[in-house]
Design a protein around this motif. Structure first.
Motif, mmCIF file in Angstrom:
data_model
loop_
_atom_site.group_PDB
_atom_site.id
_atom_site.type_symbol
_atom_site.label_atom_id
_atom_site.label_comp_id
_atom_site.label_asym_id
_atom_site.label_seq_id
_atom_site.Cartn_x
_atom_site.Cartn_y
_atom_site.Cartn_z
ATOM 1 N N THR A 243 -2.787 -7.397 6.464
ATOM 2 C CA THR A 243 -1.720 -6.780 7.246
ATOM 3 C C THR A 243 -0.800 -7.885 7.727
ATOM 4 O O THR A 243 -1.181 -8.713 8.563
ATOM 5 C CB THR A 243 -2.266 -5.979 8.448
ATOM 6 N N TRP B 211 0.841 -1.197 0.000
ATOM 7 C CA TRP B 211 0.000 0.000 0.000
ATOM 8 C C TRP B 211 0.879 1.252 0.000
ATOM 9 O O TRP B 211 0.962 2.009 0.962
ATOM 10 C CB TRP B 211 -0.974 -0.016 1.183
ATOM 11 N N GLU C 193 -9.726 0.428 3.340
ATOM 12 C CA GLU C 193 -10.634 1.428 2.775
ATOM 13 C C GLU C 193 -10.699 1.325 1.249
ATOM 14 O O GLU C 193 -11.714 1.657 0.648
ATOM 15 C CB GLU C 193 -10.183 2.831 3.189
ATOM 16 N N ALA D 251 -7.718 -7.007 1.710
ATOM 17 C CA ALA D 251 -6.693 -6.251 2.433
ATOM 18 C C ALA D 251 -6.032 -7.173 3.455
ATOM 19 O O ALA D 251 -6.702 -7.944 4.137
ATOM 20 C CB ALA D 251 -7.320 -5.046 3.130
ATOM 21 N N GLU E 62 1.283 -3.460 5.092
ATOM 22 C CA GLU E 62 -0.103 -3.282 4.642
ATOM 23 C C GLU E 62 -0.170 -3.561 3.142
ATOM 24 O O GLU E 62 0.519 -2.923 2.341
ATOM 25 C CB GLU E 62 -0.582 -1.862 4.945
ATOM 26 N N HIS F 33 -7.144 5.743 -1.422
ATOM 27 C CA HIS F 33 -7.525 5.613 -0.020
ATOM 28 C C HIS F 33 -6.303 5.504 0.891
ATOM 29 O O HIS F 33 -5.253 4.993 0.488
ATOM 30 C CB HIS F 33 -8.417 4.393 0.171
ATOM 31 N N ALA F 34 -6.475 5.926 2.121
ATOM 32 C CA ALA F 34 -5.367 5.942 3.077
ATOM 33 C C ALA F 34 -4.928 4.536 3.467
ATOM 34 O O ALA F 34 -3.749 4.292 3.731
ATOM 35 C CB ALA F 34 -5.761 6.734 4.328
ATOM 36 N N THR F 35 -5.875 3.606 3.511
ATOM 37 C CA THR F 35 -5.556 2.245 3.911
ATOM 38 C C THR F 35 -6.060 1.244 2.883
ATOM 39 O O THR F 35 -6.977 1.539 2.109
ATOM 40 C CB THR F 35 -6.192 1.904 5.277
ATOM 41 N N ALA F 36 -5.460 0.058 2.908
ATOM 42 C CA ALA F 36 -5.898 -1.002 2.000
ATOM 43 C C ALA F 36 -7.336 -1.409 2.300
ATOM 44 O O ALA F 36 -8.115 -1.683 1.388
ATOM 45 C CB ALA F 36 -4.960 -2.200 2.113
ATOM 46 N N HIS G 271 6.775 -2.528 4.707
ATOM 47 C CA HIS G 271 5.449 -2.369 4.105
ATOM 48 C C HIS G 271 4.585 -3.599 4.397
ATOM 49 O O HIS G 271 4.480 -4.520 3.595
ATOM 50 C CB HIS G 271 5.561 -2.144 2.604
ATOM 51 N N LYS H 179 -3.505 -0.249 -6.097
ATOM 52 C CA LYS H 179 -3.446 0.873 -5.168
ATOM 53 C C LYS H 179 -4.480 1.920 -5.552
ATOM 54 O O LYS H 179 -4.541 2.362 -6.690
ATOM 55 C CB LYS H 179 -2.046 1.485 -5.178
#
Length: 236
Positions: free
Chosen positions: A165, A71, A110, A163, A177, A105-108, A175, A102
């Motif tokens: 983690t 991400w 989202e 997504a 995420e 969005h700020a996070t995977a 990395h 990608k």
């Protein structure tokens, strides 16, 4: 359901894999007028992509899509999108459309919904899926005991993207995420190719075949699923 294609050196492996990928992609185009090519990042497939990019295939009819992604933005270190653009989408293959993972969005987590929607539009069945394997037994971004792994390994899932983690390690780097194709998505590929090189990876592969714990070594979910054939390419 696992076929092993082992070669005496990496040059022979590259030539064989390039030939096999080109044949399968041409078959998809002949049957449906289009093809989809799922690709992984990493140094191992890089010479395959560079060689394949020189093949005069009908690249505008071949959609290249990522198997997984860190991400990070494409201008950051570790971006699989940037890697594929620099290696595969060159020469003859420069005209191939690319589906990245990608999102803004700020996070995977989202970005998962948008990624899912985009991948649902890919031509199916997927024609070729190139997978790698890490020394920890991960494939795609399906990392051992990662948050979200169990759901991503559900073969009956309706989801294509998940997504993840990962637990930080020497393999993941900073990395942790990620966005990854699910096992269910990978199993929608007609041709699954697992590419490994070196004796250490061969040892990990053998270990994966012997055991059954998929959360410990997620590559087992590919090798032992029994639904789709998998071709393993290896050279020292």
């Amino acid at each position: 359901m696992v076929e092993e294609k082992f070669y005496s050196d990496r040059e022979r492996l590259v030539q064989a894999l390039v030939h096999d990928c080109a044949s399968e992609l041409q078959k998809g185009i002949k049957e449906r007028g289009q093809a989809s090519f799922l690709v992984s990042g990493g140094s191992t497939p890089e010479p395959v992509y560079r060689e394949l990019s020189k093949r005069p295939l009908p690249w505008p009819q071949i959609t290249v899509a990522l198997v997984d992604e860190r991400w990070v933005d494409r201008n950051e270190s570790g971006s699989n999108q940037a890697f594929i653009e620099k290696t595969l989408l060159q020469n003859c293959a420069a005209e191939a459309p690319l589906l990245a993972m990608k999102t803004p969005h700020a996070t995977a987590a989202e970005g998962e919904e948008d990624c899912e929607r985009a991948y649902a539009e890919l031509p199916k069945p997927f024609d070729v899926c190139i997978l790698g394997m890490g020394g920890d037994g991960h494939t795609a971004s399906l990392f051992p005991h990662a948050d979200g792994l169990a759901a991503a390994l559900n073969p009956d899932s309706q989801k294509l993207c998940s997504a993840i983690t990962a637990r930080q390690s020497e393999v993941t780097g900073v990395h942790t995420e990620r966005m990854t194709l699910t096992l269910a998505a990978i199993l929608q590929a007609r041709d699954i190719k697992l590419l490994i090189t070196g004796n250490e990876k061969l040892k990990v592969y053998r270990e994966a075949l012997l055991g059954s714990d998929e959360l410990e070594m997620p590559v087992r979910s590919i090798l032992k699923q029994g639904l789709k054939p998998v071709t393993v390419y290896w050279a020292p």
